[in-house]
Design an enzyme around this catalytic site. Structure first.
Site, short mmCIF file in Angstrom:
data_model
loop_
_atom_site.label_atom_id
_atom_site.label_comp_id
_atom_site.label_asym_id
_atom_site.label_seq_id
_atom_site.Cartn_x
_atom_site.Cartn_y
_atom_site.Cartn_z
CE1 TYR A 92 0.73 7.82 3.26
CE2 TYR A 92 1.12 5.66 2.34
CZ TYR A 92 0.28 6.35 3.12
OH TYR A 92 -0.63 6.13 3.65
CE LYS B 152 -3.66 4.94 1.69
NZ LYS B 152 -2.45 4.47 1.40
CG ASP C 270 -1.78 1.27 1.47
OD1 ASP C 270 -2.63 1.45 0.51
OD2 ASP C 270 -1.17 2.06 2.15
#
Length: 337
Positions: free
Chosen positions: A59, A85, A54
């Site tokens: 990030y 995401k 994931d």
């Protein structure tokens, strides 16, 4: 239970290993993580049979997606499950500083919240290019809710609903560009709200169903009934169940510290690792399909795998129940709901 065992997202043809690798640390979360360390964590996961990974554009301000994409595309596409995401569009910005949002040396792309129809599609296309993958298996709406947005929550919620964000998510799923869709959040209440207006398949829930906190138990029971899968993140509650004194990313209050001490006492008495109990407990619930480990390097991940696979005697869970350290009705390993 072994980390390579798999569970299926009930509504979709997507499965995940019961432990996944969370890749925020690949983005230099809290400290610089050299590429070799990130690769060591990935290779250790792969060697042990972990096949769920994931990431998110946020990030490291795109660093994590770039790194993970390089690693996973060395393997056959059908051999792993990957999630990313949407909800932040990463905009080129040369004012990005040496530390932003707890990421060290982030790349020069500023996150801008955008949950609109076009914003979701724009974010998705950029992730495809960074990852080198056309069809991520799972796509999460990232960090929607009052916890993140405060008094701006309604504005961003309207982007998802009347602004077409959920419609974009449905379009990507229906055309086969992703296998399953949902939310990746820190609060279960916003997942419940989403389920009232949109047909989600899965939710990544960080820190809200753990050995320390089961306030979302009734909600998870509803998810199990409706076939909505729960991906457990933050099983250590920001690290307080792994040895530090942080809870929800801040210094833990006295009542939380007292409960952790009580859990630790039972572990000491029965010879059980608190970290092992923390990783194993959430997966006893029927809605839970995997627990995501945010390991930074090979050593950390190896420790997490050892904890995950450690044998815990049934009397440990019975003692937690007897001392009312877990919620009444919460399932324990050895017997899922």
């Amino acid at each position: 239970m072994k980390v390579f065992e798999k569970r299926k997202i009930p509504r979709r043809d997507v499965d995940v290993t019961v432990m996944g690798l969370g890749c925020a640390q690949m983005g230099n979360l809290y400290r610089v993580t050299p590429y070799a360390e990130s690769k060591g964590a990935f290779d250790t996961a792969w060697q042990h049979g972990i096949r769920y990974f994931d990431t998110a554009p946020f990030y490291g301000y795109t660093r994590s997606e770039r790194r993970l994409g390089t690693m996973v595309t060395e393997h056959e596409r059908g051999d792993y499950t990957l999630s990313t995401k949407v909800g932040r569009v990463m905009v080129p910005d040369d004012t990005v500083g040496p530390e932003e949002d707890a990421y060290i040396a982030p790349l020069p792309f500023r996150p801008v919240y955008d949950y609109s129809h076009d914003g979701i599609l724009r974010s998705f296309e950029a992730s495809q290019q960074r990852l080198g993958i056309l069809k991520p298996d799972i796509l999460y709406i990232h960090d929607i809710g009052p916890f993140t947005h405060g008094d701006k929550h309604q504005h961003y919620w309207d982007q998802l609903t009347s602004g077409g964000g959920f419609k974009a998510l449905a379009r990507l799923r229906d055309e086969g560009s992703t296998g399953a869709v949902g939310l990746g959040v820190n609060e279960w209440e916003v997942v419940r709200s989403a389920m009232e207006v949109f047909d989600i398949d899965v939710a990544m829930l960080a820190g809200r169903y753990t050995l320390l906190e089961q306030s979302s138990l009734d909600f998870l029971n509803t998810c199990a009934t409706r076939g909505v899968a729960i991906v457990v993140a933050g099983a250590f509650n920001s690290g307080i169940l792994a040895g530090n004194r942080k809870f929800n990313y801040e210094d833990a209050p006295t009542d939380i510290l007292a409960k952790v001490d009580a859990l630790h006492d039972v572990c000491e008495e029965l010879g059980v690792s608190l970290q092992a109990a923390a990783l194993q407990f959430p997966l006893a619930h029927a809605a839970a399909v995997t627990v995501v480990s945010g390991a930074r390097n090979a050593q950390q991940l190896s420790a997490n795998i050892e904890w995950f696979e450690q044998d815990i005697p049934p009397e440990f869970w019975r003692e937690l129940q007897r001392r009312e350290l877990i919620a009444e009705g919460a399932p324990v390993p050895g017997g899922r709901v």
